[in-house]
Design an enzyme around this catalytic site. Structure first.
Site, PDB file in Angstrom:
ATOM      1  N   ARG A  40       1.722   1.297  -5.777  1.00 29.55           N
ATOM      2  CA  ARG A  40       1.679   0.279  -4.655  1.00 29.55           C
ATOM      3  C   ARG A  40       0.526   0.091  -4.310  1.00 29.55           C
ATOM      4  O   ARG A  40       0.420  -0.947  -3.237  1.00 29.55           O
ATOM      5  CB  ARG A  40       2.139   0.919  -3.535  1.00 29.55           C
ATOM      6  CG  ARG A  40       3.504   1.422  -3.582  1.00 29.55           C
ATOM      7  CD  ARG A  40       4.108   2.536  -2.194  1.00 29.55           C
ATOM      8  NE  ARG A  40       4.053   1.598  -1.095  1.00 29.55           N
ATOM      9  CZ  ARG A  40       5.294   0.403  -1.396  1.00 29.55           C
ATOM     10  NH1 ARG A  40       6.600   0.907  -2.025  1.00 29.55           N
ATOM     11  NH2 ARG A  40       5.259   0.105  -0.225  1.00 29.55           N
ATOM     12  N   ASN A  73       0.583  -0.195   6.020  1.00 27.31           N
ATOM     13  CA  ASN A  73       1.188  -0.712   5.059  1.00 27.31           C
ATOM     14  C   ASN A  73       1.527  -1.975   5.276  1.00 27.31           C
ATOM     15  O   ASN A  73       2.342  -1.767   6.409  1.00 27.31           O
ATOM     16  CB  ASN A  73       2.098   0.015   4.283  1.00 27.31           C
ATOM     17  CG  ASN A  73       3.035  -0.582   2.900  1.00 27.31           C
ATOM     18  OD1 ASN A  73       2.337  -1.720   2.529  1.00 27.31           O
ATOM     19  ND2 ASN A  73       3.870  -0.515   3.058  1.00 27.31           N
ATOM     20  N   GLY A  74       1.628  -3.014   5.505  1.00 25.84           N
ATOM     21  CA  GLY A  74       2.392  -4.417   5.737  1.00 25.84           C
ATOM     22  C   GLY A  74       1.007  -5.135   6.111  1.00 25.84           C
ATOM     23  O   GLY A  74       0.023  -4.764   6.222  1.00 25.84           O
ATOM     24  N   TRP A  78      -3.591  -1.998  -1.769  1.00 23.96           N
ATOM     25  CA  TRP A  78      -3.115  -3.246  -2.344  1.00 23.96           C
ATOM     26  C   TRP A  78      -3.740  -4.309  -1.463  1.00 23.96           C
ATOM     27  O   TRP A  78      -3.553  -4.177  -0.587  1.00 23.96           O
ATOM     28  CB  TRP A  78      -2.542  -3.553  -2.747  1.00 23.96           C
ATOM     29  CG  TRP A  78      -1.898  -4.503  -3.345  1.00 23.96           C
ATOM     30  CD1 TRP A  78      -1.626  -5.535  -3.206  1.00 23.96           C
ATOM     31  CD2 TRP A  78      -2.245  -5.297  -4.482  1.00 23.96           C
ATOM     32  NE1 TRP A  78      -1.152  -6.640  -3.849  1.00 23.96           N
ATOM     33  CE2 TRP A  78      -1.982  -6.086  -4.610  1.00 23.96           C
ATOM     34  CE3 TRP A  78      -3.252  -4.027  -5.566  1.00 23.96           C
ATOM     35  CZ2 TRP A  78      -2.474  -6.913  -6.117  1.00 23.96           C
ATOM     36  CZ3 TRP A  78      -3.583  -5.106  -6.601  1.00 23.96           C
ATOM     37  CH2 TRP A  78      -2.715  -6.350  -7.223  1.00 23.96           C
ATOM     38  N   CYS A  80       0.477  -1.241  -0.347  1.00 26.31           N
ATOM     39  CA  CYS A  80       0.207  -0.278   0.393  1.00 26.31           C
ATOM     40  C   CYS A  80       0.912   0.652  -0.126  1.00 26.31           C
ATOM     41  O   CYS A  80       2.149   0.572   0.369  1.00 26.31           O
ATOM     42  CB  CYS A  80      -0.933  -0.062   1.192  1.00 26.31           C
ATOM     43  SG  CYS A  80      -1.796  -1.497   2.024  1.00 26.31           S
ATOM     44  N   LYS A 118       8.637 -13.590 -23.061  1.00 27.11           N
ATOM     45  CA  LYS A 118       8.722 -12.725 -22.456  1.00 27.11           C
ATOM     46  C   LYS A 118       9.289 -11.669 -23.468  1.00 27.11           C
ATOM     47  O   LYS A 118       9.373 -10.374 -23.809  1.00 27.11           O
ATOM     48  CB  LYS A 118      10.098 -13.004 -21.206  1.00 27.11           C
ATOM     49  CG  LYS A 118       9.522 -13.095 -19.514  1.00 27.11           C
ATOM     50  CD  LYS A 118       8.499 -12.608 -19.040  1.00 27.11           C
ATOM     51  CE  LYS A 118       6.680 -12.308 -19.693  1.00 27.11           C
ATOM     52  NZ  LYS A 118       5.893 -13.086 -18.461  1.00 27.11           N
ATOM     53  N   LYS A 130      -2.927  -5.372 -20.171  1.00 26.57           N
ATOM     54  CA  LYS A 130      -2.237  -6.483 -18.455  1.00 26.57           C
ATOM     55  C   LYS A 130      -3.558  -7.225 -17.493  1.00 26.57           C
ATOM     56  O   LYS A 130      -3.192  -8.441 -17.437  1.00 26.57           O
ATOM     57  CB  LYS A 130      -2.959  -5.149 -17.022  1.00 26.57           C
ATOM     58  CG  LYS A 130      -1.855  -5.685 -15.951  1.00 26.57           C
ATOM     59  CD  LYS A 130      -0.531  -5.617 -16.066  1.00 26.57           C
ATOM     60  CE  LYS A 130      -0.257  -6.688 -14.814  1.00 26.57           C
ATOM     61  NZ  LYS A 130       1.364  -8.111 -15.354  1.00 26.57           N
ATOM     62  N   HIS A 158      13.399 -33.475 -32.789  1.00 27.02           N
ATOM     63  CA  HIS A 158      11.769 -34.425 -33.477  1.00 27.02           C
ATOM     64  C   HIS A 158      11.684 -33.370 -34.514  1.00 27.02           C
ATOM     65  O   HIS A 158      10.976 -33.194 -34.867  1.00 27.02           O
ATOM     66  CB  HIS A 158      10.590 -34.985 -32.597  1.00 27.02           C
ATOM     67  CG  HIS A 158      10.868 -36.005 -31.896  1.00 27.02           C
ATOM     68  ND1 HIS A 158      11.851 -37.095 -31.966  1.00 27.02           N
ATOM     69  CD2 HIS A 158      11.947 -36.022 -30.975  1.00 27.02           C
ATOM     70  CE1 HIS A 158      11.767 -38.152 -31.821  1.00 27.02           C
ATOM     71  NE2 HIS A 158      11.896 -36.515 -30.015  1.00 27.02           N
ATOM     72  N   GLU A 162       6.846 -11.273 -26.136  1.00 32.17           N
ATOM     73  CA  GLU A 162       5.841  -9.625 -26.306  1.00 32.17           C
ATOM     74  C   GLU A 162       6.477  -8.482 -25.694  1.00 32.17           C
ATOM     75  O   GLU A 162       5.326  -7.648 -25.822  1.00 32.17           O
ATOM     76  CB  GLU A 162       4.728 -10.636 -24.561  1.00 32.17           C
ATOM     77  CG  GLU A 162       5.398 -10.798 -23.309  1.00 32.17           C
ATOM     78  CD  GLU A 162       4.620 -11.302 -22.470  1.00 32.17           C
ATOM     79  OE1 GLU A 162       3.401 -10.378 -22.390  1.00 32.17           O
ATOM     80  OE2 GLU A 162       5.739 -11.464 -21.350  1.00 32.17           O
ATOM     81  N   GLU A 183       8.367 -20.026 -20.466  1.00 31.50           N
ATOM     82  CA  GLU A 183       8.362 -18.536 -19.841  1.00 31.50           C
ATOM     83  C   GLU A 183       9.315 -17.646 -21.208  1.00 31.50           C
ATOM     84  O   GLU A 183       8.767 -16.417 -20.765  1.00 31.50           O
ATOM     85  CB  GLU A 183       8.195 -18.857 -18.409  1.00 31.50           C
ATOM     86  CG  GLU A 183       8.282 -16.970 -17.654  1.00 31.50           C
ATOM     87  CD  GLU A 183       6.508 -16.197 -18.444  1.00 31.50           C
ATOM     88  OE1 GLU A 183       6.006 -17.089 -18.675  1.00 31.50           O
ATOM     89  OE2 GLU A 183       6.570 -15.072 -17.716  1.00 31.50           O
TER      90      GLU A 183
HETATM   91  C1  F6R Z   1       2.127 -12.587 -20.102  1.00 31.78           C
HETATM   92  C2  F6R Z   1       1.526 -12.332 -19.328  1.00 31.78           C
HETATM   93  C3  F6R Z   1      -0.138 -12.875 -19.787  1.00 31.78           C
HETATM   94  C4  F6R Z   1      -1.133 -13.014 -18.658  1.00 31.78           C
HETATM   95  C5  F6R Z   1      -2.257 -13.575 -19.251  1.00 31.78           C
HETATM   96  C6  F6R Z   1      -2.984 -14.725 -17.932  1.00 31.78           C
HETATM   97  O1  F6R Z   1       3.846 -11.890 -19.022  1.00 31.78           O
HETATM   98  O2  F6R Z   1       0.955 -11.618 -18.696  1.00 31.78           O
HETATM   99  O3  F6R Z   1       0.067 -14.597 -20.903  1.00 31.78           O
HETATM  100  O4  F6R Z   1       0.184 -14.508 -17.324  1.00 31.78           O
HETATM  101  O5  F6R Z   1      -2.576 -12.705 -19.803  1.00 31.78           O
HETATM  102  O6  F6R Z   1      -3.461 -13.260 -16.833  1.00 31.78           O
HETATM  103  P1  F6R Z   1      -3.563 -13.976 -15.549  1.00 31.78           P
HETATM  104  O7  F6R Z   1      -2.848 -14.357 -15.012  1.00 31.78           O
HETATM  105  O8  F6R Z   1      -4.127 -11.714 -15.350  1.00 31.78           O
HETATM  106  O9  F6R Z   1      -4.984 -14.422 -15.223  1.00 31.78           O
END
Ligand code: F6R
Length: 616
Positions: free
Chosen positions: A27, A101-102, A75, A2, A493, A611, A512, A496, A489
């Site tokens: 935060r 916060n905590g 948060w 927070c 990364k 996001k 293969h 994207e 992963e």
């Molecule tokens: C990749 C990324 C996405 C999310 C996916 C699921 O860096 O952020 O692949 O992992 O959209 O999102 P959540 O975890 O919010 O359900």
């Protein structure tokens, strides 16, 4: 995570507090609130669910005057994000108000003790418990605010940064910290005070800052110099520092991008994630969801994990952990496929939903379907009070704080950490994990944040390495066992945020088909840490090198074999096999980040992505 802000001086507090909250919004932003004491001695508190802008709307037109005030952006950890749980909280008498916060880990027994003494509670928060304890102490012993704060803090277990004011004494502000950050900015003649979770809200007002240390209490009195004491009331020197704050980088805590900040947050947030749950000195892992649903979990017919993207990669790791420690069969499904596959799911199954945002539409629909068919739903979510958290029967939050960069980093390691604790906790209850392995795992998991911090020291090395790969068009990422999901992963990364085409494969699958792609222009990233399939990975690496492929390998510290084969190596600390994803993913996050930055791309908001994916 927070943000807290407070002001005491001769200026109007409200605009300073609001500006500070905006700067701390990274935060957390599920609710916000402000409290100001006006000249007449009235305490006015305004709160709103959502962002600081909502709070401004709520407060508009009301009395926000006064030269002392505290404010908070939340948060959520204890209690869903609503107005009652938003800070500042008010004591029973209505005289004290506090922001925090905590996490107070012993809030529940303290709450019960206070209830027995006649206290009632307006919220579900741990913060209100601490505030009532302070008021109880103040009144029972007839002590001043700072004494009451010190003595109450001796009774709490957990982490805190707090700021508290008293309507009856509008010339005093008391603050304290343990585990959560707190900075005091010194304004005019050292007698005007700006207090905040980081130095960003102080920018433009002062560059003279005192960072409060753990278990220190600061008393700020109008017209006087600040006084700092420890919890035993011993005086501590006031250590003011001159700092230079670049206003443009404020919200990112001094980092150029949220993504880099979040990568560097990992040691601290993984400690938060484990706090109060992983207790190596007590030889225990305590997850309340496992305690409350012990029978359903240990007798489950099977587990199914549904998720998307990075969360799906964490689920692949979770499958291996649970099958190893609990001997329960685990299926991993893309949520988007599961929901339309007429899945065979029902009573006796436990469906785990992994989601950072808790709002991913496919994952939400998948668990709604599983629930309708009689399965128990277990959420592993970051955003407290989110739709997936609410739609789950039970769950474990990952508690890594808000993740703002679109490319998920700390949520992945947070999910992996929770899955590890979960597998160990269920395995222990089920009797499928030996005591020696359980204890070894507890100790090893506790080391992970420090080990990640050591990898982060290699940031410059990885940045330099990234320059060599900026012009590449394609990448392969290869790993086996626990490192196979890490290969996926790492590739995700890179693609994207750098828009470079990258594929992750189990290393042995390469022969293969994908090996046809390998030539001198194809970088191949190998996850070659010193674990059980190490020798086999070396053979796969030889196959690439003999086709002129360029190998970048993630290896365990002290590895000499791979150094003789690969063009580049990045070393990571040794861990047991089941923990290797938590360290081997870190260099891949940094590599993707630095390649994207070197290409001049918008790392935090890559094209076409969002996001929180709330559409199908
Ligand atoms: C990749 C990324 C996405 C999310 C996916 C699921 O860096 O952020 O692949 O992992 O959209 O999102 P959540 O975890 O919010 O359900």
């Amino acid at each position: 995570m927070c943000g807290i802000v407070a002001y005491l001086g001769s200026r109007e507090a409200y605009p300073i507090l609001i500006k500070g909250l905006h700067r701390l919004e990274y935060r957390g932003y599920d609710s916000a609130g402000v409290a100001v004491i006006n000249e007449a001695g009235d305490l006015n508190i305004y709160k709103a669910v959502g962002k600081v802008a909502n709070l401004e709307q709520v407060a508009a037109g009301h009395d926000c005057s006064g030269t002392i005030g505290i404010a908070h952006t939340r948060w959520a950890t204890h209690g869903v994000p609503n107005e009652a749980n938003a800070h500042p909280h008010l004591s029973q008498s209505g005289e004290l108000t506090m922001v925090h916060n905590g996490i107070i880990e012993n809030a529940s027994p303290l709450r019960n003790q206070l209830k027995e003494k006649g206290f009632t509670f307006r919220s579900d928060t741990d913060t209100e418990v601490l505030l009532q304890l302070i008021e109880y102490t103040q009144k029972k012993h007839g002590v001043d605010l700072v004494c009451a704060v010190r003595s109450s803090l001796k009774k709490v277990i957990g982490a805190y940064a707090i700021a508290v004011i008293d309507r009856k004494d509008p010339g005093t502000l008391v603050a304290a910290r343990k585990g959560s950050p707190l900075a005091v900015g010194l304004g005019e003649a050292n007698c005007e005070f700006f207090l905040a979770s980081d130095a960003s809200p102080l920018a433009g007002y002062t560059n003279k800052v005192v960072y409060i240390n753990d278990e220190e209490v600061v008393e700020l009195r109008r017209g006087e110099e600040p006084a700092i004491t420890n919890l035993n009331a011993d005086k501590v020197d006031v250590r003011a520092k001159e700092i230079d704050i670049d206003v443009n980088m404020l919200d990112k805590g001094g980092f150029p991008h949220f993504m880099l900040k979040e990568i560097f947050d990992q040691p601290a947030v993984l400690r938060d994630c484990m706090r109060g749950r992983l207790l190596p000195s007590h030889h225990r892992i305590i997850l309340s969801a496992v305690t409350e649903h012990r029978e359903e979990l240990i007798h489950a017919r099977r587990f199914i994990m549904v998720s998307c993207g990075t969360s799906w990669h964490a689920a692949l790791i979770g499958k291996q952990l649970i099958e190893q420690f609990c001997r329960i069969p685990v299926e991993v499904a893309y949520a988007s496929e599961f929901r339309y596959s007429d899945p065979v799911v029902g009573p006796g199954d436990v469906v785990f939903a992994l989601s950072q945002s808790g709002e991913t539409a496919d994952t939400l629909s998948a668990i709604q379907l599983a629930s309708e068919r009689g399965a128990m739903v277990f959420g592993i979510v970051n955003a407290v009070g989110s739709s997936i958290a609410r739609a789950s029967d039970t769950g474990t939050y990952i508690h890594v704080g808000p993740e703002i960069g679109v490319a998920s980093t700390k949520a992945f390691t947070g999910q992996t950490t929770v899955l590890t604790m979960l597998a160990l906790a269920i395995g222990w209850e089920k009797g499928t994990v030996s005591e020696s392995l359980y204890l070894e795992a507890l100790e090893a998991l506790e080391q992970i944040p420090d080990q990640i911090a050591r990898i982060l020291e290699k940031d410059d090395e990885i940045k330099a390495l990234a320059q060599e790969y900026v012009d590449k068009r394609h990448f392969l990422y290869l790993g086996r066992g626990m490192n196979y999901p890490v290969a996926l992963e790492g590739a995700l990364k890179l693609k994207e945020i750098s828009y470079i085409h990258a594929e992750g494969y189990p290393a042995a699958e390469m022969k293969h088909g994908p090996i046809a792609l390998v030539d001198e222009d194809m970088p191949v990233v190998f996850l070659a840490t010193h674990h059980n399939l190490y020798e086999k990975i070396i053979s796969n690496m030889q196959e690439v090198v003999s086709r002129k492929g360029k190998v970048l390998a993630i290896v365990s510290e002290g590895d000499t074999v791979v150094k003789g084969i690969a063009q580049h190596v990045i070393e990571v600390p040794h861990t047991p096999n089941y923990l290797c994803p938590l360290v081997s993913v870190i260099p891949l996050q940094l590599l993707a980040y630095h390649i994207a930055v070197a290409k001049g791309l918008n790392v935090d908001q890559p094209r076409n992505l969002a996001k929180s994916v709330t559409v199908e």
